[in-house]
Each structure stands twice: as C-alpha cells, then as structure tokens.
Design a protein around this motif. Structure first.
Motif, PDB file in Angstrom:
ATOM      1  N   THR A  86       0.830  -1.217   0.000  1.00  0.00           N
ATOM      2  CA  THR A  86       0.000   0.000   0.000  1.00  0.00           C
ATOM      3  C   THR A  86       0.863   1.264   0.000  1.00  0.00           C
ATOM      4  OG1 THR A  86      -0.124   0.003   2.430  1.00  0.00           O
ATOM      5  CG2 THR A  86      -1.891  -1.142   1.237  1.00  0.00           C
ATOM      6  N   HIS A  87       1.925   1.245   0.805  1.00  0.00           N
ATOM      7  CA  HIS A  87       2.869   2.353   0.896  1.00  0.00           C
ATOM      8  C   HIS A  87       4.041   1.867   1.741  1.00  0.00           C
ATOM      9  CE1 HIS A  87       0.694   2.670   4.650  1.00  0.00           C
ATOM     10  NE2 HIS A  87       1.333   3.756   5.062  1.00  0.00           N
ATOM     11  N   THR A  88       5.032   2.736   1.947  1.00  0.00           N
ATOM     12  CA  THR A  88       6.287   2.224   2.507  1.00  0.00           C
ATOM     13  C   THR A  88       6.557   2.676   3.939  1.00  0.00           C
ATOM     14  OG1 THR A  88       7.494   4.043   1.452  1.00  0.00           O
ATOM     15  CG2 THR A  88       7.386   1.939   0.260  1.00  0.00           C
ATOM     16  N   HIS A  89       5.529   3.092   4.654  1.00  0.00           N
ATOM     17  CA  HIS A  89       5.747   3.342   6.082  1.00  0.00           C
ATOM     18  C   HIS A  89       6.184   2.035   6.750  1.00  0.00           C
ATOM     19  CE1 HIS A  89       3.171   7.266   6.369  1.00  0.00           C
ATOM     20  NE2 HIS A  89       4.416   7.491   5.997  1.00  0.00           N
ATOM     21  N   ALA A  90       7.010   2.192   7.793  1.00  0.00           N
ATOM     22  CA  ALA A  90       7.641   1.030   8.427  1.00  0.00           C
ATOM     23  C   ALA A  90       6.636  -0.038   8.844  1.00  0.00           C
ATOM     24  CB  ALA A  90       8.441   1.493   9.642  1.00  0.00           C
ATOM     25  N   ASP A  91       5.472   0.387   9.336  1.00  0.00           N
ATOM     26  CA  ASP A  91       4.504  -0.596   9.844  1.00  0.00           C
ATOM     27  C   ASP A  91       3.843  -1.415   8.734  1.00  0.00           C
ATOM     28  OD1 ASP A  91       3.310   2.002   9.353  1.00  0.00           O
ATOM     29  OD2 ASP A  91       1.469   1.318  10.308  1.00  0.00           O
ATOM     30  N   HIS A  92       4.118  -1.070   7.474  1.00  0.00           N
ATOM     31  CA  HIS A  92       3.532  -1.825   6.350  1.00  0.00           C
ATOM     32  C   HIS A  92       4.578  -2.566   5.525  1.00  0.00           C
ATOM     33  CE1 HIS A  92      -0.487  -0.081   6.895  1.00  0.00           C
ATOM     34  NE2 HIS A  92       0.244   0.852   7.492  1.00  0.00           N
ATOM     35  N   LEU A  93       5.846  -2.299   5.810  1.00  0.00           N
ATOM     36  CA  LEU A  93       6.905  -2.827   4.931  1.00  0.00           C
ATOM     37  C   LEU A  93       7.982  -3.621   5.657  1.00  0.00           C
ATOM     38  CD1 LEU A  93       8.414  -2.894   2.199  1.00  0.00           C
ATOM     39  CD2 LEU A  93       9.360  -0.636   2.758  1.00  0.00           C
ATOM     40  N   VAL A 173      -5.184   9.570  -0.066  1.00  0.00           N
ATOM     41  CA  VAL A 173      -4.307  10.590   0.505  1.00  0.00           C
ATOM     42  C   VAL A 173      -4.073  10.217   1.967  1.00  0.00           C
ATOM     43  CG1 VAL A 173      -4.084  13.038   1.066  1.00  0.00           C
ATOM     44  CG2 VAL A 173      -5.208  12.334  -1.061  1.00  0.00           C
ATOM     45  N   HIS A 174      -2.808  10.158   2.343  1.00  0.00           N
ATOM     46  CA  HIS A 174      -2.416   9.722   3.697  1.00  0.00           C
ATOM     47  C   HIS A 174      -1.525  10.828   4.270  1.00  0.00           C
ATOM     48  CE1 HIS A 174      -0.965   7.274   6.926  1.00  0.00           C
ATOM     49  NE2 HIS A 174       0.020   6.675   6.313  1.00  0.00           N
ATOM     50  N   GLY A 175      -2.161  11.900   4.811  1.00  0.00           N
ATOM     51  CA  GLY A 175      -1.383  13.074   5.212  1.00  0.00           C
ATOM     52  C   GLY A 175      -0.748  13.679   3.984  1.00  0.00           C
ATOM     53  N   THR A 191      -6.377   0.871   3.924  1.00  0.00           N
ATOM     54  CA  THR A 191      -5.743   1.223   5.187  1.00  0.00           C
ATOM     55  C   THR A 191      -5.075   2.591   5.014  1.00  0.00           C
ATOM     56  OG1 THR A 191      -4.208   0.433   6.887  1.00  0.00           O
ATOM     57  CG2 THR A 191      -3.587  -0.031   4.628  1.00  0.00           C
ATOM     58  N   ASP A 192      -4.654   3.206   6.060  1.00  0.00           N
ATOM     59  CA  ASP A 192      -3.845   4.426   6.023  1.00  0.00           C
ATOM     60  C   ASP A 192      -4.319   5.493   5.040  1.00  0.00           C
ATOM     61  OD1 ASP A 192      -2.345   2.360   7.348  1.00  0.00           O
ATOM     62  OD2 ASP A 192      -0.668   3.775   7.347  1.00  0.00           O
ATOM     63  N   CYS A 193      -5.341   6.234   5.441  1.00  0.00           N
ATOM     64  CA  CYS A 193      -5.761   7.367   4.626  1.00  0.00           C
ATOM     65  C   CYS A 193      -6.405   8.427   5.506  1.00  0.00           C
ATOM     66  CB  CYS A 193      -6.732   6.930   3.534  1.00  0.00           C
ATOM     67  SG  CYS A 193      -8.195   6.076   4.117  1.00  0.00           S
TER      68      CYS A 193
HETATM   69 ZN   LIG Z   1       1.161   4.925   6.873  1.00  0.00          ZN
END
Ligand SMILES: [Zn+2]
Ligand SMILES: [Zn+2]
Length: 276
Positions: A86-93, A173-175, A191-193
């Motif tokens: 979904t994106h590369t924030h630490a909690d997802h990658l 959009v996530h921030g 998730t994360d939006c």
């Molecule tokens: Zn995130």
C-alpha cells in the motif's frame, strides 16, 4: 466441478488490524482492556486467497509482525504468490525480509506490486536485497512491478490462476504521502488514509466487504478518525464495513456496540468467505 467451485470462493484474513505501534503499545499491556485478546492488534496486513483456503495467496503489506502473523494465521502448508504494497511506512513494509521461507519452499522470486515511488523506497530501504552481497539464502528474492492508476493483473505470478484476476488500485491521501488501496472483486482494502478522493469512491460500487482505516475517536492528520470513517463507509455503501488500523483508544466491545448495522471493528485473525 470441484475446481469450478474452488474458483468461486475467496477467503480474506485480517492478519493484523493495529496502528503503527500495535496494540497494546509497549508499556500498556497491564490496562484492563487487554484482558480481551481482540484488543491485541498486530500491525496492519491482509491475506487474500482468491481460490479458497490453501490456494494461491496474495499478501497486502509485509508488516513488522509478518513472521508472527504467518505462523499464527496461515494454513499448515502456506503459499504466497504476490505481495501488494500500500505504501512504505515502516509498519507496512519492515517485515519484508521474512518472506524468505516462501522463496526457499517455492523456489521462485515473489512479485511485489507497488507505486513507482514506493518501489524506489523499497530499493533504498532494503538496498542489500538488490546489491551483489551476502550470498546464500540470506536475502529475499523479489521481482518489482510498478502499479499505475489503471487496473492490473498479477501476470508475474507463477500460478496462472492469478493472471486472470483484476486488481483495481485505489489512490488515497495519507497526510502528505500517497497510499494505495486495492479492490479485488467484491472486496476493497483501504488502510492508512486521511482523505478518499471522489474518483476513488467511484471505483467502489457494489462492494461486499470494505476494510477501512479508523485510527481513534479524535481527529488525526494522517488517518481517518471514527466520525470520518463512518461518513466514508456510508458514502461507499459496502454490504459490510470492517474497521482496521486501530489504536488502543478503540476498545473492541465498546466500539462494536457503538457502530451502526453492517459495520464492525476488525480483530486479528478475522476471516471472511465470499463468492466471487
Ligand atoms: Zn502509513
Ligand atoms: Zn500504518
């Protein structure tokens, strides 16, 4: 006949429904709400098995808890065919290194699909994977595949069954960063939006199951809070909406009671069987 029946099924497992620090956050485990196992939340991740339990599997995000999630929730003979990021924030990658056992068993590289910028982030954050160092089984084997705005098919998967499935990317959009949701048939995972563009909402007609970000009761700059998540859930109008990426502020039983019909909080290991 048996094959036809298997193909009509889709199993969805919530591998984790917690926010970035998980729940409980370290140090909070003594709070009374954590006597209920449904308030223990690993970091957010989803498993899709489009041909039924034990068939090909698509993982959405490799959370830092991925090893634990695989041990706890995968069937005895796990198989992994693709990763959607979904994106590369630490909690997802940051559990990416733990896909290695699938490389060992399946003897093939795993395709990872993400936005072009996210693939660049993967190359940077996990540079050792792509450099000629560390021989042997020490590195994940991946092939990277850019996702654009258009629907795509998992043609890089070894299992040809997956080549027929269409995945619809759902820009969010996530921030200040972008994040992708994904739609696979009657299911959408968002998730994360903090904002869902109308063009993305338009791609979610006729959903059976929507899994949607809902961090906490109070507003937040990068996530949906309860009131906003409920507004979007009503607008999208899925038959069932399940809230995920929750912080400790959302106690499972109290939150569940507060929700309208057709909406529930997720818990780790929650599973759905749907027809496609
Ligand atoms: Zn995130
Ligand atoms: Zn997150």
């Amino acid at each position: 006949m048996a094959n036809k029946e298997a193909k009509s099924k889709m199993v969805v497992t919530v591998l984790g429904c917690g926010t970035s620090v998980g729940a409980p956050m370290i140090g909070m485990q003594g709070l009374p709400q954590f006597k209920n196992p449904k308030n223990w939340r690993l970091r957010a991740s989803l498993l899709l098995e489009p041909a039924g339990r034990g068939g090909p599997a698509v993982l959405v995000d490799t959370s830092p808890d991925f090893r634990q999630q695989a041990l706890q929730f995968f069937p005895k003979m796990p198989r992994l065919d693709a990763i959607l990021l979904t994106h590369t924030h630490a909690d997802h990658l940051h559990g990416l290194d733990d896909i290695r056992p699938f490389n060992f068993v399946q003897k093939e590289a795993l395709p990872l699909y993400a936005e072009p910028q996210a693939l660049e982030d993967v190359r940077t954050k996990f540079s050792y994977i792509f450099q000629p160092t560390q021989e042997g089984g020490g590195k994940p084997r991946l092939s990277l595949h850019p996702v654009q705005e258009k629907p795509f098919r998992l043609t890089a998967c070894a299992d040809p069954f997956l080549h027929h499935l269409e995945i619809i990317p759902l820009p969010l959009v996530h921030g200040t960063v972008s994040c992708l949701g994904f739609r696979l048939g009657p299911i959408a995972y968002l998730t994360d939006c903090s904002y869902i563009p109308p063009t993305t909402i338009a791609k979610m007609q006729g959903l059976e199951l929507l899994i949607l970000d809902c961090l906490r009761p109070k507003p937040h700059s990068t996530h949906l809070h309860v009131d906003l998540a409920l507004d979007y859930a009503r607008k999208i109008g899925a038959r069932k909406t399940v809230f995920t990426h929750m912080g400790f502020e959302l106690e499972y039983e109290a939150f569940k009671k507060s929700l309208p019909r057709g909406m529930v909080p997720a818990y780790d290991g929650m599973q759905f069987r749907l027809s496609r």
